[in-house]
Write an enzyme that holds these catalytic residues in place. Structure first.
Site, PDB file in Angstrom:
ATOM      1  N   ASP A  74       0.813  -1.216   0.000  1.00 61.32           N
ATOM      2  CA  ASP A  74       0.000   0.000   0.000  1.00 61.32           C
ATOM      3  C   ASP A  74       0.850   1.271   0.000  1.00 61.32           C
ATOM      4  O   ASP A  74       0.472   2.277  -0.598  1.00 61.32           O
ATOM      5  CB  ASP A  74      -0.922   0.009   1.224  1.00 61.32           C
ATOM      6  CG  ASP A  74      -2.127  -0.924   1.050  1.00 61.32           C
ATOM      7  OD1 ASP A  74      -2.302  -1.472  -0.046  1.00 61.32           O
ATOM      8  OD2 ASP A  74      -2.889  -1.077   2.020  1.00 61.32           O
ATOM      9  N   GLY A  75       2.009   1.230   0.654  1.00 55.00           N
ATOM     10  CA  GLY A  75       2.882   2.401   0.681  1.00 55.00           C
ATOM     11  C   GLY A  75       3.386   2.769  -0.699  1.00 55.00           C
ATOM     12  O   GLY A  75       3.469   3.950  -1.054  1.00 55.00           O
TER      13      GLY A  75
END
Length: 292
Positions: A74-75
């Site tokens: 997700d980062g």
């Protein structure tokens, strides 16, 4: 739900999880799946250098691609969405680790997803983006975008900050504590959730203001407001920083004002058509599990 579809499925621009050269075998596997279906893979320069391949400048990749792909977690996807916002290209998150809230297509599901892509069995979600700026006391202006959140906190762990908040020019609260989170619905399952804020359905058009460990005898509660409101924040007495999506950090001085509003266009995220947000919540947060 948006019925929008990709205009073309010919070129995909890739960004890989940074500082992770071990991701190369996964990238090669995914690239082969794309190329076997006639999709040209364009790799961003920084990612290419990391795995010893040739790439192209990020800006050129964004211009030439029909859609963008983050391979990581997700980062990685958060960073790609922010950096590519000016080109408004749809972004697909392929998760190279655990199932993510945003990067929800696994390596094993890539081939199936690509078949669905060509048959139109996918969707493009429009997620609220924060468009903000910091007006420094000196008059300088720093602009930023965020998909998850903006956090005002102390640069020193366990030090208090005072954050004064106004909505559409009306001062309504002073938050004293470890900080204040201004989250989008997409970011409601990130730091906001850990701080006791509510989970908000990701296609909702709203901001969530959640205090972090309030130093107050009165009960400071999270507040949800429509996204067409303008939120202004300033700090006093103590040092503070503004952190954007947990990745960009700006020092704040007394007299600086942080202004937050909804971006004119949302982030466009590619998802499997059958992806169910509540199933993701159940899987990630272990909701509904029995304790015996």
């Amino acid at each position: 739900m948006s019925q929008e579809k990709l205009e073309k499925i010919e070129k995909a621009g890739f960004v890989l999880k940074p500082d992770s050269p071990e991701i190369r075998p996964n990238y090669e596997r995914v690239r082969e799946a794309f190329e076997s279906r006639g999709i040209e893979v364009l790799l961003a320069e920084r990612s290419a250098r990391m795995i010893g391949e040739k790439g192209m400048p990020f800006e050129r990749m964004c211009v030439e691609s029909d859609f963008l792909v983050s391979l990581g977690g997700d980062g990685t996807l958060l960073s790609l969405v922010r950096r590519s916002y000016a080109w408004h290209k749809p972004v697909l998150g392929i998760n190279a680790g655990n199932l993510g809230f945003l990067a929800d297509v696994t390596i094993e599901e890539v081939e199936t997803f690509l078949d669905q892509l060509f048959s139109g069995e996918y969707r493009i979600d429009h997620r609220l983006m924060i468009a903000g700026h910091i007006r420094k006391a000196s008059g300088a202006k720093i602009e930023f975008f965020a998909l998850n959140d903006v956090v005002i906190s102390s640069p020193v762990t366990s030090k208090m900050v005072i954050v004064n908040a106004a909505i559409d020019g009306e001062r309504f609260n002073s938050y004293r504590g470890d900080g204040l989170i201004i989250s989008t619905p997409t970011g409601s399952t990130a730091y906001n959730l850990a701080a006791g804020g509510p989970v908000v359905y990701p296609l909702t058009k709203a901001f969530i203001l959640t205090p972090v460990l309030a130093h107050s005898l009165t009960n400071q509660r999270p507040l949800v407001v429509p996204a067409d409101f303008r939120i202004e924040l300033d700090t006093e007495k103590y040092e503070a920083v503004a952190t954007i999506d947990g990745q960009e950090r700006y020092d704040l001085e007394e007299g600086d004002v942080v202004t937050i509003g909804g971006a004119k266009e949302g982030a466009r995220l590619l998802h499997r058509k059958e992806r169910n947000y509540f199933s993701v919540l159940r899987d990630k947060l272990h909701w509904g599990e029995r304790n015996w």
